[in-house]
Scaffold this motif. Structure first.
Motif, short mmCIF file in Angstrom:
data_model
loop_
_atom_site.label_atom_id
_atom_site.label_comp_id
_atom_site.label_asym_id
_atom_site.label_seq_id
_atom_site.Cartn_x
_atom_site.Cartn_y
_atom_site.Cartn_z
N GLU A 1 0.95 -1.25 0.07
CA GLU A 1 -0.05 0.41 0.07
C GLU A 1 1.09 1.68 -0.39
N LEU A 2 1.49 1.36 0.86
CA LEU A 2 2.68 2.53 0.80
C LEU A 2 3.35 2.62 -0.38
N MET A 3 3.81 1.32 -1.18
CA MET A 3 4.69 1.52 -2.05
C MET A 3 3.05 2.05 -3.26
N ARG A 4 2.33 1.31 -3.07
CA ARG A 4 1.02 2.05 -4.41
C ARG A 4 1.15 3.76 -3.92
N GLY A 5 0.90 3.91 -3.26
CA GLY A 5 1.12 5.70 -2.18
C GLY A 5 2.47 6.35 -3.09
N VAL A 6 2.85 5.98 -3.58
CA VAL A 6 4.54 6.24 -4.06
C VAL A 6 4.50 6.28 -5.49
N THR A 7 3.55 5.58 -6.46
CA THR A 7 3.71 5.45 -7.63
C THR A 7 2.09 6.28 -8.24
N ARG A 8 1.28 6.48 -7.13
CA ARG A 8 0.18 7.69 -7.86
C ARG A 8 0.35 8.52 -7.49
N GLY A 9 1.78 9.07 -6.53
CA GLY A 9 2.08 10.55 -6.35
C GLY A 9 1.20 11.50 -4.52
N VAL A 10 1.05 10.03 -3.82
CA VAL A 10 0.89 10.44 -2.25
C VAL A 10 2.50 10.64 -1.51
N LEU A 11 2.73 9.74 -1.81
CA LEU A 11 3.90 10.08 -1.22
C LEU A 11 5.15 9.94 -1.55
N HIS A 12 6.50 10.59 -1.07
CA HIS A 12 7.06 10.48 -1.82
C HIS A 12 8.63 9.15 -1.05
N ARG A 13 9.51 8.88 -2.85
CA ARG A 13 9.48 7.29 -2.67
C ARG A 13 10.70 7.35 -1.14
N ASN A 14 11.21 8.50 -1.17
CA ASN A 14 12.20 7.84 0.22
C ASN A 14 11.54 8.05 1.27
N THR A 15 10.45 8.51 0.91
CA THR A 15 9.35 8.69 2.20
C THR A 15 8.98 7.08 2.89
N ALA A 16 8.40 6.64 2.00
CA ALA A 16 7.71 5.47 2.28
C ALA A 16 8.84 4.10 2.29
N ALA A 17 10.28 4.65 1.89
CA ALA A 17 11.34 3.23 2.32
C ALA A 17 11.75 3.34 3.63
N ARG A 18 11.68 5.21 3.72
CA ARG A 18 12.02 5.04 5.50
C ARG A 18 11.03 4.66 6.51
N THR A 19 9.71 4.72 5.98
CA THR A 19 8.50 4.31 7.12
C THR A 19 9.26 2.68 7.35
N ILE A 20 9.16 2.13 5.95
CA ILE A 20 9.04 0.79 6.11
C ILE A 20 10.10 -0.05 6.74
N ALA A 21 11.64 1.13 6.69
CA ALA A 21 13.21 0.81 7.34
C ALA A 21 12.66 0.22 8.79
N ARG A 22 12.33 1.99 9.03
CA ARG A 22 11.66 1.89 10.28
C ARG A 22 11.16 0.92 11.45
N LEU A 23 9.80 0.50 10.76
CA LEU A 23 8.82 -0.13 11.58
C LEU A 23 9.41 -1.75 11.30
N ASN A 24 10.18 -1.73 10.36
CA ASN A 24 10.97 -2.48 9.77
C ASN A 24 11.90 -3.34 11.38
N ALA A 25 12.67 -2.14 11.70
CA ALA A 25 13.28 -2.10 12.56
C ALA A 25 12.99 -2.32 13.44
N ARG A 26 11.87 -1.73 14.27
CA ARG A 26 10.96 -1.63 15.40
C ARG A 26 10.62 -3.53 15.24
N ILE A 27 9.82 -3.58 14.21
CA ILE A 27 9.43 -5.30 14.52
C ILE A 27 10.64 -6.28 15.01
N LYS A 28 11.82 -5.96 14.31
CA LYS A 28 12.88 -7.12 14.64
C LYS A 28 13.30 -6.47 16.73
N ALA A 29 13.09 -6.03 16.55
CA ALA A 29 13.82 -5.22 18.07
C ALA A 29 12.87 -6.29 19.08
N LEU A 30 11.37 -6.83 18.81
CA LEU A 30 10.41 -7.23 18.69
C LEU A 30 10.71 -8.75 20.33
#
Length: 87
Positions: free
Chosen positions: A57-86
């Motif tokens: 969904e985040l990447m679809r937001g990028v292709t539709r022009g709602v989010l910037h590419r780096n913003t979506a990538a950064r968000t996914i990376a941060r969430l992934n890091a928080r999940i790994k920390a669990l």
């Protein structure tokens, strides 16, 4: 208010695009909240599943022009890091 015909058309178009973009942004926020809720409850499997649903969904937001590419990538990376920390 605009007097020129093309300017009136532009304001109508902008209103439609704004409504569509707001709906898309709200949809993204919903997916993000599901991941956040799973993280808050320390449920790793639920968080992983929520992130798997949110990532396309985040990447679809990028292709539709709602989010910037780096913003979506950064968000996914941060969430992934928080999940790994669990673990």
């Amino acid at each position: 208010m605009a007097n020129i015909k093309s300017a009136k058309k532009r304001t109508r178009r902008n209103a439609r695009r704004t409504a569509v973009n707001n709906a898309r942004r709200g949809r993204l926020r919903t997916y993000m909240k599901k991941v956040e809720a799973a993280l808050a409850e320390n449920q790793k499997t639920a968080a992983v599943e929520a992130l798997k649903a949110a990532q396309p969904e985040l990447m679809r937001g990028v292709t539709r022009g709602v989010l910037h590419r780096n913003t979506a990538a950064r968000t996914i990376a941060r969430l992934n890091a928080r999940i790994k920390a669990l673990a």
